[in-house]
Design an enzyme around this catalytic site. Structure first.
Site, PDB file in Angstrom:
ATOM      1  N   THR A  72      34.284  51.187 -77.590  1.00 53.82           N
ATOM      2  CA  THR A  72      33.881  50.617 -76.314  1.00 53.82           C
ATOM      3  C   THR A  72      32.963  49.408 -76.519  1.00 53.82           C
ATOM      4  O   THR A  72      31.995  49.469 -77.271  1.00 53.82           O
ATOM      5  CB  THR A  72      33.175  51.669 -75.451  1.00 53.82           C
ATOM      6  N   ASN A  97      29.925  63.473 -81.657  1.00 59.80           N
ATOM      7  CA  ASN A  97      29.302  62.156 -81.784  1.00 59.80           C
ATOM      8  C   ASN A  97      28.423  61.853 -80.576  1.00 59.80           C
ATOM      9  O   ASN A  97      28.731  62.206 -79.448  1.00 59.80           O
ATOM     10  CB  ASN A  97      30.366  61.065 -81.988  1.00 59.80           C
ATOM     11  N   ASN A 155      27.470  59.819 -73.794  1.00 56.90           N
ATOM     12  CA  ASN A 155      26.399  59.331 -74.662  1.00 56.90           C
ATOM     13  C   ASN A 155      25.592  58.161 -74.111  1.00 56.90           C
ATOM     14  O   ASN A 155      24.709  57.643 -74.781  1.00 56.90           O
ATOM     15  CB  ASN A 155      26.979  58.955 -76.034  1.00 56.90           C
ATOM     16  N   THR A 156      25.906  57.716 -72.899  1.00 54.09           N
ATOM     17  CA  THR A 156      25.102  56.713 -72.205  1.00 54.09           C
ATOM     18  C   THR A 156      24.528  57.364 -70.953  1.00 54.09           C
ATOM     19  O   THR A 156      25.292  57.818 -70.096  1.00 54.09           O
ATOM     20  CB  THR A 156      25.952  55.478 -71.822  1.00 54.09           C
ATOM     21  N   MET A 210      27.130  58.500 -80.427  1.00 55.01           N
ATOM     22  CA  MET A 210      26.961  57.126 -80.891  1.00 55.01           C
ATOM     23  C   MET A 210      26.254  56.237 -79.870  1.00 55.01           C
ATOM     24  O   MET A 210      25.387  55.449 -80.207  1.00 55.01           O
ATOM     25  CB  MET A 210      28.322  56.523 -81.249  1.00 55.01           C
ATOM     26  N   GLY A 270      36.755  53.985 -79.990  1.00 54.47           N
ATOM     27  CA  GLY A 270      35.621  54.538 -80.701  1.00 54.47           C
ATOM     28  C   GLY A 270      35.710  54.384 -82.196  1.00 54.47           C
ATOM     29  O   GLY A 270      34.696  54.433 -82.895  1.00 54.47           O
ATOM     30  N   PHE A 271      36.914  54.182 -82.713  1.00 54.49           N
ATOM     31  CA  PHE A 271      37.082  54.000 -84.151  1.00 54.49           C
ATOM     32  C   PHE A 271      36.861  52.545 -84.533  1.00 54.49           C
ATOM     33  O   PHE A 271      36.032  52.225 -85.364  1.00 54.49           O
ATOM     34  CB  PHE A 271      38.474  54.473 -84.584  1.00 54.49           C
ATOM     35  N   ASP A 272      37.620  51.652 -83.899  1.00 49.70           N
ATOM     36  CA  ASP A 272      37.457  50.221 -84.151  1.00 49.70           C
ATOM     37  C   ASP A 272      36.654  49.628 -82.995  1.00 49.70           C
ATOM     38  O   ASP A 272      37.186  48.985 -82.099  1.00 49.70           O
ATOM     39  CB  ASP A 272      38.823  49.542 -84.272  1.00 49.70           C
ATOM     40  N   THR A 274      41.787  62.809 -72.238  1.00 51.82           N
ATOM     41  CA  THR A 274      40.421  62.766 -71.767  1.00 51.82           C
ATOM     42  C   THR A 274      39.489  62.227 -72.850  1.00 51.82           C
ATOM     43  O   THR A 274      39.868  62.125 -74.014  1.00 51.82           O
ATOM     44  CB  THR A 274      39.899  64.185 -71.401  1.00 51.82           C
ATOM     45  N   ASN A 275      38.244  61.988 -72.436  1.00 53.90           N
ATOM     46  CA  ASN A 275      37.182  61.650 -73.367  1.00 53.90           C
ATOM     47  C   ASN A 275      36.687  62.941 -74.036  1.00 53.90           C
ATOM     48  O   ASN A 275      37.302  63.998 -73.912  1.00 53.90           O
ATOM     49  CB  ASN A 275      36.039  60.945 -72.615  1.00 53.90           C
ATOM     50  N   SER A 289      32.092  58.585 -71.125  1.00 56.33           N
ATOM     51  CA  SER A 289      31.373  58.965 -72.343  1.00 56.33           C
ATOM     52  C   SER A 289      30.116  59.751 -71.964  1.00 56.33           C
ATOM     53  O   SER A 289      29.419  59.391 -71.016  1.00 56.33           O
ATOM     54  CB  SER A 289      30.975  57.721 -73.136  1.00 56.33           C
ATOM     55  N   TYR A 334      42.311  60.231 -82.858  1.00 60.38           N
ATOM     56  CA  TYR A 334      41.134  59.723 -83.561  1.00 60.38           C
ATOM     57  C   TYR A 334      40.668  60.768 -84.575  1.00 60.38           C
ATOM     58  O   TYR A 334      40.854  60.612 -85.787  1.00 60.38           O
ATOM     59  CB  TYR A 334      40.025  59.378 -82.556  1.00 60.38           C
ATOM     60  N   SER A 335      40.112  61.878 -84.104  1.00 63.17           N
ATOM     61  CA  SER A 335      39.482  62.848 -85.007  1.00 63.17           C
ATOM     62  C   SER A 335      40.470  63.448 -85.997  1.00 63.17           C
ATOM     63  O   SER A 335      40.115  63.734 -87.149  1.00 63.17           O
ATOM     64  CB  SER A 335      38.819  63.965 -84.195  1.00 63.17           C
ATOM     65  N   PHE A 381      27.774  53.889 -77.577  1.00 64.13           N
ATOM     66  CA  PHE A 381      28.331  52.540 -77.402  1.00 64.13           C
ATOM     67  C   PHE A 381      27.670  51.525 -78.347  1.00 64.13           C
ATOM     68  O   PHE A 381      27.364  50.392 -77.944  1.00 64.13           O
ATOM     69  CB  PHE A 381      28.193  52.051 -75.960  1.00 64.13           C
ATOM     70  N   LYS A 431      39.561  55.970 -67.769  1.00 63.55           N
ATOM     71  CA  LYS A 431      39.475  57.089 -68.710  1.00 63.55           C
ATOM     72  C   LYS A 431      38.507  58.114 -68.151  1.00 63.55           C
ATOM     73  O   LYS A 431      37.377  57.775 -67.763  1.00 63.55           O
ATOM     74  CB  LYS A 431      39.001  56.607 -70.080  1.00 63.55           C
TER      75      LYS A 431
END
Length: 352
Positions: A92, A117, A184-185, A119, A69-71, A243-244, A182, A313-314, A121, A215
């Site tokens: 992703t 977030n 977010n989809t 985002m 999720g970062f890169d 986890t996610n 995720s 990440y965070s 994907f 994941k």
């Protein structure tokens, strides 16, 4: 080399996504200025015989990785290594480029040291990522590739998206991660079911010998998580990442009504799901823990619970670029304080 506490207030005046783009700009600089990369790498990348191990037959110089999720687009691999990460997980990625969800779609919960977030994907798609990875792989630290389906792909056709990505990318990374967790989809988490996992791993294992991991989300019961991950391992998964992000918005005072929460508020929920899975699967598969890890003590708790590797990440957003160096240095001390000479002796110590 950088006093993050001094610049953090300025960064936090920016919209979170804009701050992320600024970070990406600097983390791409080592591609242009190798001397900048080397100086930061020498100061921040910690390795020691205490931390080194083989996972999937691959050398990991330290166990702290950057979570997906970062890169998203494989543009920062060198810069991420310079921050001290022992491995990175890009993505992703989806087969087709997609812009993601409408903005604003990333939010800070500063008091709780957490992010939210939605985002969706957003990424440059398979072909651009493939080209960048061809320029970088094999890299000096392992690369994981996190893959998902396009928003416009129906659940019926989702397996095709995953197999397309595996075919194109499996030779350009060290492991593959199936992301069906995720929030977010639309409909993605609905794929966390027996029929989909059985069919997906049956096809995926025919396409590559590289490790394929699943994941999972934290928003299920411990029993559901154990059943799901046990099934995945039975069907061919080489590891589990738990986890996610979570959609339990009660964890923050002023939540938005979209997206998933990560960071400190996810710590206990993520640990509990991971711990339940590890009770069942430690020793049977490789386990990676992610979610709210922001200190060496928390990383070590996950390791002793059964994690061979952990991801962050965070915490990086709230604690800055010295964080990974400091965690690895303190992790050495924690391992040695328990009279271990290598991290492998500590992995799963609470399970034994």
């Amino acid at each position: 080399m950088i006093n993050y506490e001094m610049i953090k207030p300025l960064l936090f005046k920016l919209e979170p996504e804009n701050a992320h783009h600024l970070a990406e700009y600097f983390l791409r600089m080592p591609n242009i200025c190798p001397n900048l990369f080397n100086g930061f790498l020498n100061d921040h990348f910690i390795t020691s015989p205490v931390l080194q191990q083989k996972v999937f037959g691959i050398d990991f110089l330290n166990p702290i990785g950057l979570g997906a999720g970062f890169d998203k687009n494989a543009t920062m691999i060198r810069g991420i290594q310079a921050l001290g990460f022992g491995f990175t997980e890009i993505g992703t990625l989806t087969p087709k480029p997609q812009p993601g969800n409408p903005k604003p779609r990333m939010f800070r919960h500063i008091e709780e040291e957490s992010l939210q977030n939605a985002m969706g994907f957003n990424n440059d798609g398979l072909l651009k990522a493939q080209k960048r990875l061809q320029q970088r792989y094999p890299f000096s630290t392992p690369i994981g590739i996190n893959i998902g389906k396009n928003k416009t792909t129906s659940e019926r056709d989702a397996i095709s998206d995953y197999t397309t990505l595996i075919k194109a990318l499996h030779e350009l990374g060290d492991y593959i991660v199936i992301n069906i967790s995720s929030p977010n989809t639309p409909g993605l988490r609905d794929l966390q079911n027996e029929e989909f996992i059985t069919s997906l791993f049956a096809e995926a294992k025919e396409l590559t010998n590289k490790p394929i991991l699943l994941k999972i989300a934290p928003d299920m019961s411990e029993a559901q998580a154990v059943d799901l991950t046990s099934l995945a391992v039975e069907k061919g998964a080489d590891g589990i990442i738990a986890t996610n992000t979570t959609i339990d918005y009660s964890l923050v005072k002023e939540p938005k009504d979209i997206g998933g929460l990560s960071g400190a508020v996810l710590k206990q929920k993520s640990f509990e799901i991971f711990d339940a899975v590890a009770k069942e699967l430690f020793g049977k598969t490789t386990l990676i823990s992610v979610g709210g890890i922001d200190s060496a003590e928390e990383a070590y708790r996950r390791i002793k619970a059964g994690a061979s590797l952990v991801q962050i990440y965070s915490g990086l957003v709230f604690h800055g670029p010295d964080m990974i160096r400091d965690i690895n240095l303190e992790l050495i001390n924690l391992i040695q304080a328990d009279k271990y000479t290598n991290i492998t002796q500590a992995i799963g110590a609470d399970r034994k």
